[in-house]
Design a protein around this motif. Sequence first.
Motif, mmCIF file in Angstrom:
data_model
loop_
_atom_site.group_PDB
_atom_site.id
_atom_site.type_symbol
_atom_site.label_atom_id
_atom_site.label_comp_id
_atom_site.label_asym_id
_atom_site.label_seq_id
_atom_site.Cartn_x
_atom_site.Cartn_y
_atom_site.Cartn_z
ATOM 1 N N UNK A 14 0.822 -1.206 0.000
ATOM 2 C CA UNK A 14 0.000 0.000 0.000
ATOM 3 C C UNK A 14 0.859 1.261 0.000
ATOM 4 N N UNK A 15 1.926 1.273 0.767
ATOM 5 C CA UNK A 15 2.787 2.455 0.853
ATOM 6 C C UNK A 15 3.422 2.773 -0.500
ATOM 7 N N UNK A 16 3.986 1.767 -1.145
ATOM 8 C CA UNK A 16 4.588 1.987 -2.467
ATOM 9 C C UNK A 16 3.541 2.415 -3.487
ATOM 10 N N UNK A 17 2.396 1.783 -3.448
ATOM 11 C CA UNK A 17 1.328 2.094 -4.395
ATOM 12 C C UNK A 17 0.838 3.522 -4.215
ATOM 13 N N UNK A 18 0.689 3.971 -2.979
ATOM 14 C CA UNK A 18 0.235 5.341 -2.736
ATOM 15 C C UNK A 18 1.229 6.361 -3.291
ATOM 16 N N UNK A 19 2.504 6.097 -3.135
ATOM 17 C CA UNK A 19 3.520 7.007 -3.662
ATOM 18 C C UNK A 19 3.458 7.059 -5.189
ATOM 19 N N UNK A 20 3.333 5.899 -5.813
ATOM 20 C CA UNK A 20 3.282 5.841 -7.273
ATOM 21 C C UNK A 20 2.020 6.528 -7.792
ATOM 22 N N UNK A 21 0.896 6.292 -7.148
ATOM 23 C CA UNK A 21 -0.351 6.951 -7.550
ATOM 24 C C UNK A 21 -0.184 8.464 -7.503
ATOM 25 N N UNK A 22 0.386 8.958 -6.425
ATOM 26 C CA UNK A 22 0.601 10.399 -6.290
ATOM 27 C C UNK A 22 1.469 10.938 -7.428
ATOM 28 N N UNK A 23 2.555 10.229 -7.730
ATOM 29 C CA UNK A 23 3.456 10.661 -8.806
ATOM 30 C C UNK A 23 2.769 10.593 -10.172
ATOM 31 N N UNK A 24 1.956 9.566 -10.403
ATOM 32 C CA UNK A 24 1.238 9.443 -11.663
ATOM 33 C C UNK A 24 0.214 10.566 -11.831
ATOM 34 N N UNK A 25 -0.494 10.870 -10.761
ATOM 35 C CA UNK A 25 -1.506 11.924 -10.831
ATOM 36 C C UNK A 25 -0.880 13.290 -11.099
ATOM 37 N N UNK A 26 0.349 13.498 -10.649
ATOM 38 C CA UNK A 26 1.043 14.761 -10.903
ATOM 39 C C UNK A 26 1.299 14.979 -12.391
ATOM 40 N N UNK A 27 1.371 13.891 -13.154
ATOM 41 C CA UNK A 27 1.593 14.019 -14.600
ATOM 42 C C UNK A 27 0.314 13.653 -15.376
ATOM 43 N N UNK A 28 -0.814 13.825 -14.713
ATOM 44 C CA UNK A 28 -2.142 13.660 -15.319
ATOM 45 C C UNK A 28 -2.439 12.246 -15.824
ATOM 46 N N UNK A 64 4.233 6.490 -17.673
ATOM 47 C CA UNK A 64 4.144 5.785 -16.389
ATOM 48 C C UNK A 64 5.419 5.001 -16.094
ATOM 49 N N UNK A 65 6.057 4.452 -17.126
ATOM 50 C CA UNK A 65 7.303 3.696 -16.930
ATOM 51 C C UNK A 65 8.387 4.562 -16.293
ATOM 52 N N UNK A 66 8.442 5.822 -16.683
ATOM 53 C CA UNK A 66 9.433 6.727 -16.098
ATOM 54 C C UNK A 66 9.242 6.841 -14.588
ATOM 55 N N UNK A 67 7.992 6.890 -14.141
ATOM 56 C CA UNK A 67 7.695 6.964 -12.709
ATOM 57 C C UNK A 67 8.153 5.692 -12.015
ATOM 58 N N UNK A 68 7.823 4.540 -12.574
ATOM 59 C CA UNK A 68 8.186 3.253 -11.973
ATOM 60 C C UNK A 68 9.702 3.092 -11.924
ATOM 61 N N UNK A 69 10.388 3.444 -12.983
ATOM 62 C CA UNK A 69 11.849 3.343 -12.997
ATOM 63 C C UNK A 69 12.474 4.248 -11.962
ATOM 64 N N UNK A 70 11.891 5.411 -11.749
ATOM 65 C CA UNK A 70 12.389 6.331 -10.736
ATOM 66 C C UNK A 70 12.202 5.750 -9.329
ATOM 67 N N UNK A 71 11.083 5.108 -9.100
ATOM 68 C CA UNK A 71 10.823 4.460 -7.797
ATOM 69 C C UNK A 71 11.844 3.351 -7.576
ATOM 70 N N UNK A 72 12.063 2.524 -8.596
ATOM 71 C CA UNK A 72 12.989 1.407 -8.472
ATOM 72 C C UNK A 72 14.421 1.864 -8.224
ATOM 73 N N UNK A 73 14.816 3.000 -8.796
ATOM 74 C CA UNK A 73 16.183 3.464 -8.620
ATOM 75 C C UNK A 73 16.426 4.083 -7.249
ATOM 76 N N UNK A 74 15.351 4.495 -6.576
ATOM 77 C CA UNK A 74 15.483 5.069 -5.228
ATOM 78 C C UNK A 74 15.395 3.954 -4.243
#
Length: 74
Positions: A14-28, A64-74
């Motif tokens: 849930x924690x990871x998903x919430x962060x990704x959702x927030x980042x995705x929504x920022x880019x519409x 969306x892949x850019x967001x996921x790759x950014x999460x994975x690299x952190x």
Amino acid sequence: MAESNYIKIFTGSLIDVQRIISDLEKIDISPVIKDQNESGLDPKIYGGHLLKEIYVHKDELDKARDIIENIDSN
């Protein structure tokens, strides 16, 4: 069976998903979220781990892949 216009991009807590959702929504991007109980049992009763899946429309996959790759690299 009809082909879906949505593609799963992430499965996790849930924690990871919430962060990704927030980042995705920022880019519409409006993701679709699905609960996935890995044990098939009620996690409140049996202590199973409730996982969530994130899906995005196939037209938004590259962004969306850019967001996921950014999460994975952190």
